[in-house]
Write a protein that holds these residues in place. Sequence first.
Motif, PDB file in Angstrom:
ATOM      1  N   CYS A 111      -3.369   0.443  -4.855  1.00 31.16           N
ATOM      2  CA  CYS A 111      -2.431  -0.385  -3.795  1.00 31.16           C
ATOM      3  C   CYS A 111      -2.950  -1.560  -3.802  1.00 31.16           C
ATOM      4  CB  CYS A 111      -3.162  -0.495  -2.539  1.00 31.16           C
ATOM      5  SG  CYS A 111      -2.029   2.144  -2.487  1.00 31.16           S
ATOM      6  N   LEU A 128      -4.202  -4.349  -2.712  1.00 29.55           N
ATOM      7  CA  LEU A 128      -5.214  -4.504  -1.389  1.00 29.55           C
ATOM      8  C   LEU A 128      -5.656  -5.902  -1.168  1.00 29.55           C
ATOM      9  CD1 LEU A 128      -7.740  -2.131  -1.620  1.00 29.55           C
ATOM     10  CD2 LEU A 128      -5.794  -2.016  -0.616  1.00 29.55           C
ATOM     11  N   THR A 147      -2.279  -4.933   4.292  1.00 27.77           N
ATOM     12  CA  THR A 147      -2.348  -3.763   3.591  1.00 27.77           C
ATOM     13  C   THR A 147      -2.866  -3.249   5.055  1.00 27.77           C
ATOM     14  OG1 THR A 147      -4.389  -3.100   2.516  1.00 27.77           O
ATOM     15  CG2 THR A 147      -5.066  -5.097   3.457  1.00 27.77           C
ATOM     16  N   CYS A 184       0.597  -0.893  -0.098  1.00 26.20           N
ATOM     17  CA  CYS A 184      -0.157  -0.116  -0.302  1.00 26.20           C
ATOM     18  C   CYS A 184       0.938   1.382  -0.203  1.00 26.20           C
ATOM     19  CB  CYS A 184      -0.719  -0.042   1.044  1.00 26.20           C
ATOM     20  SG  CYS A 184      -1.918   1.609   1.262  1.00 26.20           S
TER      21      CYS A 184
END
Length: 260
Positions: free
Chosen positions: A94, A96, A101, A48
């Motif tokens: 990002c 996820l 995360t 992330c």
Amino acid sequence: MRIELATAAGLAGRPNEDWAATVLPASGQGGGLVLLDGVTPPRDDDGCAHSVPWFTARLGGALVELSGSRRDLPLREILAESIRRTADTHRSLCDLSHVRTPQATVVMVRWGEAEIEYLVLSDSVLLFEAPGGAVSAVLDDRLDRLPPGSLVSEAAADALRNKEGGFFTAAADPAVADRAVTGRTPRAGVRAVAAMTDGASRWTEVFGEGDWADCMGVLHKEGPQGLIDRVRALEEADTERTYLRRGKRHDDATAVYAQL
């Protein structure tokens, strides 16, 4: 009604990953609280581009907004929708699906004239005090039920994170809301409510200075900051690591106390 909140970062110069807020609708009918404890990744490799405080602020903001504006929705649905909204803000940037995360524990409480609704996910603590003084704890104890030593390494912890037979936190999957501990209780049976991240609940859970009723007594007499100050003093005094062992010397600590 008396509502107090205090928070303290575990380390000077490091962002506080806890997040908390209270909810007082403009109508004056009822209220609530939200408390999150952001999960610190062991290193920056979490897939992330954003920090844990960024995540908790956005998730917490969504929880507060929906708790106040959608009183028709159960807290599980509010948590699921808030996770979905937060994930949508950064899924294009990002990964996820990464096991680390950004994620957080969750405590939510919402009260109206007749009833109190609550939700707990992972190891933050929720306390209810009855009019007669009896204190009960609402806990998600899945971490405590894991075999001893099962979280000794990052790989072992990752294998149990948000997995059946392991433990669950609010990350990017809305379905985790179904894993939360939830319930309802008559408001007439509750005099006060308290929520704490594990950095504050150390007073009872790690140092054993008193049971949950004693902890609620500290919150009533000294407020959340008084409890956090007591925890910090105990941490400083534990020079031999008798109680903290391999745990953090100081963790982010947050407590909310509401006398209804």
